[in-house]
Design a protein around this motif. Sequence first.
Motif, PDB file in Angstrom:
ATOM      1  N   THR A 139       0.847  -1.205   0.000  1.00  0.00           N
ATOM      2  CA  THR A 139       0.000   0.000   0.000  1.00  0.00           C
ATOM      3  C   THR A 139       0.881   1.253   0.000  1.00  0.00           C
ATOM      4  O   THR A 139       0.533   2.243  -0.635  1.00  0.00           O
ATOM      5  CB  THR A 139      -0.947   0.018   1.217  1.00  0.00           C
ATOM      6  N   ALA A 140       2.030   1.194   0.677  1.00  0.00           N
ATOM      7  CA  ALA A 140       2.932   2.352   0.669  1.00  0.00           C
ATOM      8  C   ALA A 140       3.402   2.630  -0.759  1.00  0.00           C
ATOM      9  O   ALA A 140       3.441   3.776  -1.204  1.00  0.00           O
ATOM     10  CB  ALA A 140       4.123   2.112   1.591  1.00  0.00           C
ATOM     11  N   ALA A 141       3.734   1.555  -1.500  1.00  0.00           N
ATOM     12  CA  ALA A 141       4.201   1.726  -2.881  1.00  0.00           C
ATOM     13  C   ALA A 141       3.111   2.374  -3.738  1.00  0.00           C
ATOM     14  O   ALA A 141       3.378   3.289  -4.520  1.00  0.00           O
ATOM     15  CB  ALA A 141       4.614   0.384  -3.471  1.00  0.00           C
ATOM     16  N   TRP A 142       1.864   1.910  -3.568  1.00  0.00           N
ATOM     17  CA  TRP A 142       0.745   2.513  -4.321  1.00  0.00           C
ATOM     18  C   TRP A 142       0.613   3.985  -3.994  1.00  0.00           C
ATOM     19  O   TRP A 142       0.400   4.814  -4.863  1.00  0.00           O
ATOM     20  CB  TRP A 142      -0.583   1.820  -3.975  1.00  0.00           C
ATOM     21  N   PRO A 156       9.977  11.740  -1.914  1.00  0.00           N
ATOM     22  CA  PRO A 156      10.889  10.636  -2.213  1.00  0.00           C
ATOM     23  C   PRO A 156      10.379   9.328  -1.602  1.00  0.00           C
ATOM     24  O   PRO A 156       9.886   9.313  -0.477  1.00  0.00           O
ATOM     25  CB  PRO A 156      12.211  11.070  -1.581  1.00  0.00           C
ATOM     26  N   GLU A 157      10.501   8.240  -2.375  1.00  0.00           N
ATOM     27  CA  GLU A 157       9.939   6.964  -1.939  1.00  0.00           C
ATOM     28  C   GLU A 157      10.770   6.345  -0.819  1.00  0.00           C
ATOM     29  O   GLU A 157      11.991   6.526  -0.780  1.00  0.00           O
ATOM     30  CB  GLU A 157       9.887   6.002  -3.141  1.00  0.00           C
ATOM     31  N   ASN A 158      10.109   5.619   0.074  1.00  0.00           N
ATOM     32  CA  ASN A 158      10.772   4.909   1.174  1.00  0.00           C
ATOM     33  C   ASN A 158      11.553   5.821   2.106  1.00  0.00           C
ATOM     34  O   ASN A 158      12.526   5.406   2.725  1.00  0.00           O
ATOM     35  CB  ASN A 158      11.711   3.827   0.638  1.00  0.00           C
ATOM     36  N   VAL A 159      11.162   7.085   2.170  1.00  0.00           N
ATOM     37  CA  VAL A 159      11.806   8.009   3.087  1.00  0.00           C
ATOM     38  C   VAL A 159      10.781   8.374   4.149  1.00  0.00           C
ATOM     39  O   VAL A 159       9.660   8.740   3.834  1.00  0.00           O
ATOM     40  CB  VAL A 159      12.276   9.271   2.331  1.00  0.00           C
ATOM     41  N   GLY A 160      11.152   8.205   5.410  1.00  0.00           N
ATOM     42  CA  GLY A 160      10.221   8.525   6.496  1.00  0.00           C
ATOM     43  C   GLY A 160      10.599   9.850   7.127  1.00  0.00           C
ATOM     44  O   GLY A 160      11.086  10.756   6.446  1.00  0.00           O
ATOM     45  N   PHE A 214      -6.499   1.801   9.590  1.00  0.00           N
ATOM     46  CA  PHE A 214      -7.427   2.894   9.325  1.00  0.00           C
ATOM     47  C   PHE A 214      -6.732   4.248   9.430  1.00  0.00           C
ATOM     48  O   PHE A 214      -6.943   5.143   8.619  1.00  0.00           O
ATOM     49  CB  PHE A 214      -8.613   2.812  10.299  1.00  0.00           C
ATOM     50  N   SER A 215      -5.836   4.387  10.434  1.00  0.00           N
ATOM     51  CA  SER A 215      -5.160   5.682  10.576  1.00  0.00           C
ATOM     52  C   SER A 215      -4.188   5.902   9.422  1.00  0.00           C
ATOM     53  O   SER A 215      -3.957   7.029   8.999  1.00  0.00           O
ATOM     54  CB  SER A 215      -4.468   5.803  11.933  1.00  0.00           C
ATOM     55  N   LEU A 216      -3.629   4.801   8.873  1.00  0.00           N
ATOM     56  CA  LEU A 216      -2.742   4.937   7.721  1.00  0.00           C
ATOM     57  C   LEU A 216      -3.536   5.363   6.491  1.00  0.00           C
ATOM     58  O   LEU A 216      -3.073   6.145   5.665  1.00  0.00           O
ATOM     59  CB  LEU A 216      -1.992   3.627   7.444  1.00  0.00           C
ATOM     60  N   TRP A 217      -4.772   4.822   6.379  1.00  0.00           N
ATOM     61  CA  TRP A 217      -5.631   5.195   5.263  1.00  0.00           C
ATOM     62  C   TRP A 217      -5.948   6.696   5.339  1.00  0.00           C
ATOM     63  O   TRP A 217      -5.845   7.429   4.353  1.00  0.00           O
ATOM     64  CB  TRP A 217      -6.912   4.349   5.300  1.00  0.00           C
TER      65      TRP A 217
END
Length: 312
Positions: A139-142, A156-160, A214-217
């Motif tokens: 889901t993160a990739a999407w 930037p992808e995969n950066v927190g 749900f909180s991630l959504w």
Amino acid sequence: MISVVQTISLIVPFYNEEGLVPVFADKVIPVLDEISCVNWTIICIDDGSKDATLDQLVALSFEDPRFQILELSRNFGKEAALTAGLDASDTDAVVIIDADLQDPPEVISQMVKAWREGAEAVLGRRVDRSSDSGLKRRTAAWFYDLHSKISHVQIPENVGDFRLMDRCVVEALKRLPERQRFMKGLFAWVGFRTVMIDYVRTPRAEGETKFSVFSLWNFALEGFTSFSTIPIRLWTYLGTMGALCSLLYGFFIVIRTFFLGNSVPGYASLFVAIVLFSSVQIISIGMMGEYIGRIYMETKQRPIYVLRKRYN
Ligand code: UDP
Ligand code: MG
């Protein structure tokens, strides 16, 4: 060779992490001590924890005066806690790190090195997310994929949040007044000379994640709507297309009736059309509601967080 002493703050949000406070200190302090010519301040933000986290943090600040504790008046969420930390810092640079040691502190020395070599923002990039569940990774990739397509700001992808930022970046961030803070987007929006450092994200040292599916959504929705108006514009195009199609169809029916007469079939197609188009309308109203809600929250101009007390 740099010999002047620089100041850096480590900004760490804590929410119900009582098992982690001593582990965190034991692991991080030796790492920081090894980095030469830096005066460290460790700003710990207690984001309204309901357990003994605050007491432990305060005890830590008595032992080691480099620890500064900010106590928020309730749980405001990680983004607000980080904002509180950034506001409280006055050092040459800041490093943001999670309390759960999922971001390895050893990487900090590489970040400081890159900063001394001229980078203004040094981002930690996760090369291996095997500690996250398959679903979370997918889901993160999407999310990143869609976000980069519909927004002008490239996250930037995969950066927190694990990153080092120069004072100039922090000052720029402090000028962004929005209440609904999607930090990843804000970080990307300010820009600056940026360098990536790859690291492996390890499992939590203790406890459980504070973010449910749900909180991630909701977080993703926040990301889309605070950096793009395409979701709302989409409905204009869809509506126009729908209107055009129905006009053409209407025209076709008139012609057909003209030549072949009317035999009154078509309840099914009518029913389907009504249900389809009313649900499309409801979705589009919901989408607009998202943005109106955002306008409402912003116009209230409430502070992003409320501080109860500051220790040290
Ligand atoms: N956190 C916080 N407030 C919250 C939720 C989390 O300050 O409302 C902190 C938490 O204590 C941790 C960091 O944010 O230091 C990251 O949280 P978590 O490890 O639960 O997130 P994940 O790594 O699963 O994304
Ligand atoms: Mg974590």
